[in-house]
Structure formats: structure tokens, C-alpha cells
Design a protein around this motif. Structure first.
Motif, PDB file in Angstrom:
ATOM      1  N   LYS A  60      44.648  12.162  89.432  1.00  0.00           N
ATOM      2  CA  LYS A  60      43.977  10.869  89.369  1.00  0.00           C
ATOM      3  C   LYS A  60      44.778   9.921  88.489  1.00  0.00           C
ATOM      4  O   LYS A  60      45.151  10.262  87.371  1.00  0.00           O
ATOM      5  CB  LYS A  60      42.558  11.031  88.820  1.00  0.00           C
ATOM      6  N   CYS A  61      45.047   8.728  89.004  1.00  0.00           N
ATOM      7  CA  CYS A  61      45.861   7.739  88.285  1.00  0.00           C
ATOM      8  C   CYS A  61      45.133   6.403  88.229  1.00  0.00           C
ATOM      9  O   CYS A  61      44.356   6.067  89.130  1.00  0.00           O
ATOM     10  CB  CYS A  61      47.221   7.549  88.959  1.00  0.00           C
ATOM     11  N   THR A  62      45.422   5.645  87.201  1.00  0.00           N
ATOM     12  CA  THR A  62      44.820   4.328  87.023  1.00  0.00           C
ATOM     13  C   THR A  62      45.893   3.348  86.582  1.00  0.00           C
ATOM     14  O   THR A  62      46.620   3.598  85.617  1.00  0.00           O
ATOM     15  CB  THR A  62      43.701   4.349  85.976  1.00  0.00           C
TER      16      THR A  62
ATOM     17  N   GLU B 243      46.333  -0.503  85.318  1.00  0.00           N
ATOM     18  CA  GLU B 243      45.646  -1.674  84.766  1.00  0.00           C
ATOM     19  C   GLU B 243      46.705  -2.646  84.252  1.00  0.00           C
ATOM     20  O   GLU B 243      47.647  -2.242  83.566  1.00  0.00           O
ATOM     21  CB  GLU B 243      44.708  -1.272  83.635  1.00  0.00           C
TER      22      GLU B 243
ATOM     23  N   SER C 240      42.402  -3.757  87.741  1.00  0.00           N
ATOM     24  CA  SER C 240      42.505  -2.321  87.509  1.00  0.00           C
ATOM     25  C   SER C 240      42.308  -1.599  88.827  1.00  0.00           C
ATOM     26  O   SER C 240      41.412  -1.961  89.610  1.00  0.00           O
ATOM     27  CB  SER C 240      41.460  -1.866  86.482  1.00  0.00           C
TER      28      SER C 240
ATOM     29  N   THR D 152      42.296   2.420  90.590  1.00  0.00           N
ATOM     30  CA  THR D 152      42.284   3.872  90.392  1.00  0.00           C
ATOM     31  C   THR D 152      42.454   4.566  91.737  1.00  0.00           C
ATOM     32  O   THR D 152      41.809   4.188  92.723  1.00  0.00           O
ATOM     33  CB  THR D 152      40.975   4.319  89.727  1.00  0.00           C
TER      34      THR D 152
ATOM     35  N   GLN E 174      47.997   5.235  83.700  1.00  0.00           N
ATOM     36  CA  GLN E 174      47.525   6.527  83.215  1.00  0.00           C
ATOM     37  C   GLN E 174      47.570   7.554  84.340  1.00  0.00           C
ATOM     38  O   GLN E 174      47.117   7.287  85.449  1.00  0.00           O
ATOM     39  CB  GLN E 174      46.093   6.413  82.677  1.00  0.00           C
TER      40      GLN E 174
ATOM     41  N   ASP F 146      43.461  13.146  83.973  1.00  0.00           N
ATOM     42  CA  ASP F 146      42.230  12.987  83.197  1.00  0.00           C
ATOM     43  C   ASP F 146      42.325  13.787  81.914  1.00  0.00           C
ATOM     44  O   ASP F 146      43.097  14.751  81.799  1.00  0.00           O
ATOM     45  CB  ASP F 146      41.006  13.471  83.998  1.00  0.00           C
TER      46      ASP F 146
END
Length: 215
Positions: A49-51, A53, A86, A88, A118, A121
């Protein structure tokens, strides 16, 4: 100190180290000139999982184009002239993911852009949080402190960006006010001199020429 307590503290320290080692984050602030494009790359494992922003801190109308592509070049995210956003997603394949920021639509204004990418998690601090031991309260306190510290870091980052943005706007307004004040002073000086010269022309003695006509 009791030996069991010391062992638990060492175990908690290892969990913290593992936690920080499992999560990667790229946080960067850079200058984006006019008519320019800047790309960044990140290796991501499938199922992670990537985010992403980002926020435009200074420059122009505080907008920028953003584009995110996976390892095969498929566009996952694309927005035009955004101030902040942002996004995700979960990586569908292994490889190098690319995200770019473009200021090519601007002809003379450069931008300052902040982004935070990011990957992964945060794993739990304690895998066996539900077990009943003498250190349950200590572990719960550590988890609460950890979450509070993460929130504080996020708040500090956003407040720092707002402060930079506000300072940039204040300096821009100050520059405009200074130029406007200088222009008004010059106009007032020119008008004053013109009025003085005009009034002097009204009250100055004009020489008259007398011509005697002989008989």
C-alpha cells in the motif's frame, strides 16, 4: 532492575527497530522552474500500500500538474493544475513506480513543491497485544505514545508548509505594496512639480514690447 522486565524492554526496542525498517517514506521539497518537469522513482513490491501526497508551497497560482505511473507505464493518477492532493493505491506489480510534477504550463513563474511518498503500512508495535501480562499497560502506553507522535509529526509538517506559504504570500504582498508606494510617491512628486510650474507661469511678469509709430 528485574531480568524479565529488562528482556521485555529489549524486545520492545527490537519491535520499534523492525517497525521503522519496514516502512519507507520519501519526503522532499524542491524548486520546480517554469516550463520544467521533474520526475521521481520508487521501487515498490506487489501488494504494498502506497500513498502520494503533495502540495505547492509557493509560486504563481500555487498549482502544478501531477502524474503517477506503475512499472509498466500505466497511468494510476493524473491531475492538472492542482494545489494539493493525496492519492492512495496498492501496487499491482513489482517494479519501479514513477511520479512526475510538471510546471510546463507556466511561462515565467517557478514553484516550490512538497511531496511525501509512503510505501507500506506501520506494523503493530506488539504482535501479541491481547495477552494478559504485567506489562500490558506499558505496551498500551507505548502504542498510544507512538500514535500521538505520528500525529504530531504530521501536524508539524502541515503547519510548516502553511507557515512557508503564508510567509511567501506576505513577502509577495509586501513587494507589491512597496512598488505601489514608490509609484505613488513618484506620481505625487511629478504632479507637485507640474503644479508649481503652472502657478509660476500664471504670476510671472510678461515683457511687453512697445512700438513707437513716427508721424
Amino acid at each position: 532492575m528485574d531480568q524479565s522486565v529488562l528482556q521485555e524492554i529489549i524486545k520492545m526496542s527490537w519491535f520499534l527497530l523492525l517497525m521503522f525498517g519496514c516502512v519507507r517514506a520519501s519526503e522532499f521539497t524542491f524548486e520546480l522552474p517554469d516550463n520544467a518537469k521533474q520526475c521521481f522513482y520508487e521501487d515498490v513490491i506487489i501488494g504494498t500500500k502506497c500513498t502520494l501526497e503533495f502540495q505547492v508551497v509557493t509560486g504563481g497560482h500555487y498549482d502544478v500538474d501531477c502524474r503517477l505511473e506503475d512499472a509498466d507505464g500505466t497511468v494510476l493518477y493524473k491531475e492538472m493544475k492542482k494545489q494539493y492532493d493525496s492519492f492512495t493505491f496498492t501496487a499491482a506489480r513489482n517494479g519501479t513506480y514513477k511520479f512526475c510534477f510538471s510546471n510546463e504550463f507556466s511561462t515565467f513563474t517557478h514553484k516550490t513543491v512538497y511531496f511525501d511518498f509512503q510505501v507500506g503500512d506501520d506494523p503493530p508495535l506488539f504482535p501479541n497485544e491481547n495477552r494478559v501480562t504485567a506489562l500490558t499497560q506499558m505496551e498500551s502506553a507505548c502504542v498510544s505514545i507512538h500514535e500521538a507522535l505520528k500525529s504530531i509529526i504530521d501536524y508539524q509538517t502541515h503547519f510548516r508548509l502553511r507557515e512557508t506559504q503564508g510567509r511567501s504570500r506576505a513577502e509577495d504582498v509586501n513587494t507589491r505594496v512597496a512598488f505601489w508606494s514608490t509609484g505613488e510617491a513618484l506620481i505625487l512628486l511629478v504632479v507637485s512639480i507640474s503644479q508649481v510650474l503652472l502657478l509660476r507661469s500664471f504670476f510671472s511678469d510678461k515683457k511687453t514690447t512697445t512700438t513707437r509709430v513716427g508721424s
